[in-house]
Design a protein around this motif. Structure first.
Motif, short mmCIF file in Angstrom:
data_model
loop_
_atom_site.label_atom_id
_atom_site.label_comp_id
_atom_site.label_asym_id
_atom_site.label_seq_id
_atom_site.Cartn_x
_atom_site.Cartn_y
_atom_site.Cartn_z
N SER A 207 -3.28 8.20 -1.13
CA SER A 207 -1.92 8.57 -1.60
C SER A 207 -0.75 8.32 -0.81
O SER A 207 0.25 7.65 -1.38
CB SER A 207 -1.72 10.19 -2.41
N VAL A 208 -1.05 8.36 0.43
CA VAL A 208 0.21 8.07 1.15
C VAL A 208 0.28 6.74 1.49
O VAL A 208 1.46 5.93 1.43
CB VAL A 208 -0.06 8.72 2.57
N CYS A 209 -0.77 5.71 1.37
CA CYS A 209 -0.84 4.46 1.56
C CYS A 209 -0.24 3.83 0.50
O CYS A 209 0.52 2.71 0.29
CB CYS A 209 -2.24 3.93 1.67
N VAL A 210 -0.57 4.29 -0.62
CA VAL A 210 0.12 3.85 -2.10
C VAL A 210 1.62 3.97 -2.07
O VAL A 210 2.49 2.97 -2.54
CB VAL A 210 -0.41 4.54 -3.25
N SER A 211 2.06 5.15 -1.52
CA SER A 211 3.71 5.38 -1.56
C SER A 211 4.11 4.46 -0.50
O SER A 211 5.23 3.86 -0.69
CB SER A 211 3.80 6.79 -1.01
N TYR A 212 3.40 4.12 0.69
CA TYR A 212 4.16 3.34 1.67
C TYR A 212 3.98 1.74 1.34
O TYR A 212 4.89 1.05 1.92
CB TYR A 212 3.70 3.59 2.76
N VAL A 213 3.22 1.43 0.41
CA VAL A 213 3.00 -0.07 0.00
C VAL A 213 4.21 -0.21 -0.87
O VAL A 213 5.02 -1.29 -0.55
CB VAL A 213 1.74 -0.19 -0.87
N HIS A 214 4.76 0.75 -1.60
CA HIS A 214 5.85 0.53 -2.54
C HIS A 214 6.91 0.58 -1.75
O HIS A 214 7.96 -0.30 -2.10
CB HIS A 214 5.79 1.49 -3.66
N ILE A 215 7.00 1.57 -0.43
CA ILE A 215 8.13 1.40 0.33
C ILE A 215 8.26 0.21 1.06
O ILE A 215 9.23 -0.33 1.35
CB ILE A 215 7.93 2.74 1.11
N GLY A 216 7.23 -0.37 1.48
CA GLY A 216 7.28 -1.73 2.20
C GLY A 216 7.69 -2.91 1.45
O GLY A 216 8.53 -3.79 2.03
N VAL A 217 7.37 -2.95 0.36
CA VAL A 217 7.82 -3.83 -0.91
C VAL A 217 9.36 -3.81 -0.99
O VAL A 217 9.98 -4.72 -0.84
CB VAL A 217 7.20 -3.78 -2.10
N ALA A 218 10.05 -2.38 -1.18
CA ALA A 218 11.27 -2.43 -1.16
C ALA A 218 12.03 -2.73 -0.08
O ALA A 218 13.08 -3.29 0.14
CB ALA A 218 11.40 -0.75 -1.71
N ILE A 219 11.50 -2.55 1.18
CA ILE A 219 12.20 -2.85 2.30
C ILE A 219 12.27 -4.24 2.39
O ILE A 219 13.14 -4.73 3.09
CB ILE A 219 11.32 -2.26 3.57
N LEU A 220 11.22 -4.75 1.95
CA LEU A 220 11.18 -6.52 2.21
C LEU A 220 12.29 -7.24 1.27
O LEU A 220 12.83 -8.25 1.37
CB LEU A 220 9.76 -6.98 1.84
#
Length: 306
Positions: A207-220
């Motif tokens: 669940s943490v990885c899912v949230s941070y994948v979306h965060i990573g996409v937003a950062i890019l």
């Protein structure tokens, strides 16, 4: 069933003769953990600018990081200082309370990751999504999951018959150390314990990885380097704390051939060192928390001068 009045904790494997050194090191870490997390909690409570969902969860994390080592560390410090290594049967059962705290804190990490996701990916709707009722509900769910997890493990462990020995070959009453003392079949408890702990840890980490994948996409998608740096700085402390927490749990409970020394070292990192690092990481990587801590120190200094 023979109920033990006392159990003997044999301590950290392969550390004979190092008790004094370990006592000094762990005492310093424990005091620093309590002091650091209590200061962070005080700074959050006393600063109106930090009364937001993100810092609400951070304050709860500080409380857990004070309670978590307090389940096992005081008793370990006692026998490292030369006191009796004996612990009562009920005291041994009570030390499994750390499963409740550990699993609830793991759920809290997932909640904090979701909070970061909402803050970064939906900033205009952040306060609408993370309303006080929603934040309280997420915390209650975390407590419920932790309680259910700890109840399953504790009931399976202490419904067995213990009559073989009263010596726990570890520094606290953890499941892998207590179950070998049973003189009845403990395969079910071992299997359910490993599956339960491993499944919960992996699900929360997922669940943490899912949230941070979306965060990573937003950062890019952020064009300015300054904007990317600001967003990355906001979440990097939380992500570092998560890695420090989940790594030891996965290593301990998913290893096929248990190594007593490796298990003890990793468990100490998880129970004692990680709660201390959380206070350092959160205070050094968060400008708002650092400003609030300065105000707390200034108030303490003024109070001493008066």
């Amino acid at each position: 069933m023979r109920n033990y009045t006392l159990l003997i904790l044999l301590g950290i494997p392969q550390t004979q003769g190092l008790e004094t050194l370990l006592f000094v090191v762990f005492l310093f870490i424990y005091i620093f953990t309590l002091l650091g997390n209590s200061l962070i909690f005080t700074a959050i409570v006393s600063s109106p600018s930090l009364h937001s969902p993100m810092y609400f969860f951070l304050g709860l994390l500080s409380i857990f990081d004070m309670l978590f080592p307090s389940v096992t560390c005081p008793k370990m410090l006692l026998y490292l200082s030369g006191q009796s290594p004996a612990i009562s049967y009920r005291g041994c059962a009570a030390q499994l309370f750390y499963h409740l705290l550990g699993s609830t804190e793991g759920c809290l990490y997932s909640v904090m990751a979701y909070d970061c996701y909402v803050a970064i990916c939906h900033p205009l709707r952040y306060m609408l999504i993370m309303k006080p009722g929603v934040c309280l509900g997420l915390v209650m769910i975390a407590w419920l999951v932790g309680w259910l997890h700890a109840t399953i493990l504790t009931s399976l462990t202490f419904q067995l018959v213990y009559c073989a020995s009263n010596q726990v070959d570890y520094f606290f009453c953890d499941l892998p150390a207590v179950l070998p003392l049973a003189c009845t079949d403990n395969k079910l408890a071992r299997k359910v314990g490993s599956i339960n702990v491993g499944f919960l840890a992996l699900m929360l980490l997922f669940s943490v990885c899912v949230s941070y994948v979306h965060i990573g996409v937003a950062i890019l998608r952020i064009r300015s380097a300054e904007g990317r740096q600001k967003v990355f700085s906001t979440c990097s402390a939380h992500l570092t704390a998560i890695l420090c927490a989940y790594g030891p749990v996965i290593i301990i409970y998913l290893q096929r051939t248990p190594n007593p020394l490796l298990g003890a070292v990793v468990q100490i990192l998880n129970n004692i060192v990680s709660p201390m690092l959380n206070s350092l990481i959160c205070s050094l990587r968060n400008k708002e928390v650092k400003r609030a801590l300065r105000r707390v120190f200034q108030n303490i200094k003024l109070g001493v001068q008066k």
